[in-house]
Design an enzyme around this catalytic site. Sequence first.
Site, PDB file in Angstrom:
ATOM      1  N   GLY A 226       4.856  -0.310 -32.411  1.00 29.82           N
ATOM      2  CA  GLY A 226       4.287  -1.033 -33.554  1.00 29.82           C
ATOM      3  C   GLY A 226       3.814  -0.098 -34.659  1.00 29.82           C
TER       4      GLY A 226
ATOM      5  N   GLU B 261       0.853  -1.195   0.000  1.00 24.44           N
ATOM      6  CA  GLU B 261       0.000   0.000   0.000  1.00 24.44           C
ATOM      7  C   GLU B 261       0.885   1.240   0.000  1.00 24.44           C
ATOM      8  OE1 GLU B 261      -2.646  -0.265   3.350  1.00 24.44           O
ATOM      9  OE2 GLU B 261      -3.667  -2.032   2.537  1.00 24.44           O
TER      10      GLU B 261
ATOM     11  N   ARG C 177      -5.984  -1.247 -36.947  1.00 20.06           N
ATOM     12  CA  ARG C 177      -5.606  -2.073 -35.793  1.00 20.06           C
ATOM     13  C   ARG C 177      -6.151  -3.466 -35.995  1.00 20.06           C
ATOM     14  NH1 ARG C 177      -2.171  -1.027 -32.124  1.00 20.06           N
ATOM     15  NH2 ARG C 177      -1.856   1.146 -31.608  1.00 20.06           N
TER      16      ARG C 177
ATOM     17  N   LYS D 265      -3.957   3.406 -41.227  1.00 21.05           N
ATOM     18  CA  LYS D 265      -3.584   2.355 -40.268  1.00 21.05           C
ATOM     19  C   LYS D 265      -4.822   1.589 -39.827  1.00 21.05           C
ATOM     20  CE  LYS D 265      -2.691   2.968 -35.650  1.00 21.05           C
ATOM     21  NZ  LYS D 265      -1.990   3.552 -34.496  1.00 21.05           N
TER      22      LYS D 265
ATOM     23  N   ASP E 276       4.145   3.685 -27.896  1.00 21.04           N
ATOM     24  CA  ASP E 276       4.025   2.712 -26.812  1.00 21.04           C
ATOM     25  C   ASP E 276       4.873   1.491 -27.169  1.00 21.04           C
ATOM     26  OD1 ASP E 276       3.247   0.965 -24.839  1.00 21.04           O
ATOM     27  OD2 ASP E 276       1.121   1.419 -24.961  1.00 21.04           O
TER      28      ASP E 276
HETATM   29  C1  R5P Z   1      -3.163   5.559 -31.398  1.00 19.16           C
HETATM   30  O1  R5P Z   1      -4.247   6.005 -31.739  1.00 19.16           O
HETATM   31  C2  R5P Z   1      -2.076   6.417 -30.839  1.00 19.16           C
HETATM   32  O2  R5P Z   1      -2.124   7.698 -31.346  1.00 19.16           O
HETATM   33  C3  R5P Z   1      -0.704   5.814 -31.103  1.00 19.16           C
HETATM   34  O3  R5P Z   1      -0.509   5.729 -32.497  1.00 19.16           O
HETATM   35  C4  R5P Z   1      -0.588   4.429 -30.523  1.00 19.16           C
HETATM   36  O4  R5P Z   1      -1.152   4.389 -29.248  1.00 19.16           O
HETATM   37  C5  R5P Z   1       0.846   4.000 -30.453  1.00 19.16           C
HETATM   38  O5  R5P Z   1       0.901   2.721 -29.872  1.00 19.16           O
HETATM   39  P1  R5P Z   1       1.979   1.678 -30.341  1.00 19.16           P
HETATM   40  O6  R5P Z   1       3.318   2.347 -30.238  1.00 19.16           O
HETATM   41  O7  R5P Z   1       1.837   0.537 -29.371  1.00 19.16           O
HETATM   42  O8  R5P Z   1       1.631   1.255 -31.737  1.00 19.16           O
END
Ligand code: R5P
Length: 315
Positions: free
Chosen positions: A228, A40, A196, A194, A225
């Site tokens: 990718g 905690e 997903r 793009k 992030d």
């Molecule tokens: C998505 O809509 C965001 O703007 C970024 O393109 C996305 O979150 C990037 O995530 P990652 O690096 O995992 O592809």
Amino acid sequence: MFSRLKIFSGKANEDLARTVARFAGIPLGDIDLFKFSNNESFVKINENVRGSDTFIIQPTCHPVNDNLMELLIIIDALKRASAKRINCVIPYYGYARTDKKDQPRVPITAKLVADLITVAGADRVITVDLHAEQIQGFFNIPVDHLFTTPLFARYFKSNLDNENLVVVSPDSGGANRARTLATRLKCGFAIGDKRRTGNNDKAEILNIVGDVKGKTAILFDDIIDTGGSLVKISYALKDFGAERIFAACVHGVLSGSAIEKIENSPIETLFITDSVFLNEEKRNCSKITIISIAELLAIAIKKIHIDESISILFR
Ligand code: R5P
């Protein structure tokens, strides 16, 4: 007579908080942050904050849940210590990407987090390049939304040859952000189609709309992030004839094998800010250049403290 300005930092990004405090010309507030052996979190503010205008610097980056919880606990401690105003400086707003109910039985975490922060007792949120501008509306308290496009534009104007540039958004969601940068740099604009195909780094680029052949492309996105999205579009840009490829992302989350992907990609340099804590590996990556938002935050804090407009920061 203004109430006293005090800046406190949680554990999320103490480097950034220290630099912000330096630019603001005041020392960071005295606070103890620790965890009990049962995991905690606990905080103790070691100075009087009664009647103070307090700012907590705490991006909700990795470890997201710990940093979010710690932010809520600091808010609670300040409220109970009679701070006059509690401003949360959350340069990177975690959980932002789940901002709509686009599948059955899913949450809207961006709204849930806004509720948690508000109910804990925050009076204001200061944030940077939200994933979607509408998230401001999830709060019933003022949100000062700062943008880094002017910082990136200034950097590119003085460090890149502007002749042959094109700014590229990896997807339609980021089109406005990238178009704003292109307008500031007075250059062309293109957009990736793009799609997903799953969570995390599962994305594919179907097409690039706009002229990139023979150009220096700057990929511009809010978050990197897993890497990718950015890396896939960098390969697509190569296929479509771009000569050089740079990337700029506001929030360098860089999870999983993002660094390795960037290092092996056609991206020459990735520009990110310090909104998120960057460990040694990330800071030392030869392809990463950090553009600090510390001064921007310090100026915003000082202006908000004296109830001055912050519009000048958007120019
Ligand atoms: C998505 O809509 C965001 O703007 C970024 O393109 C996305 O979150 C990037 O995530 P990652 O690096 O995992 O592809």
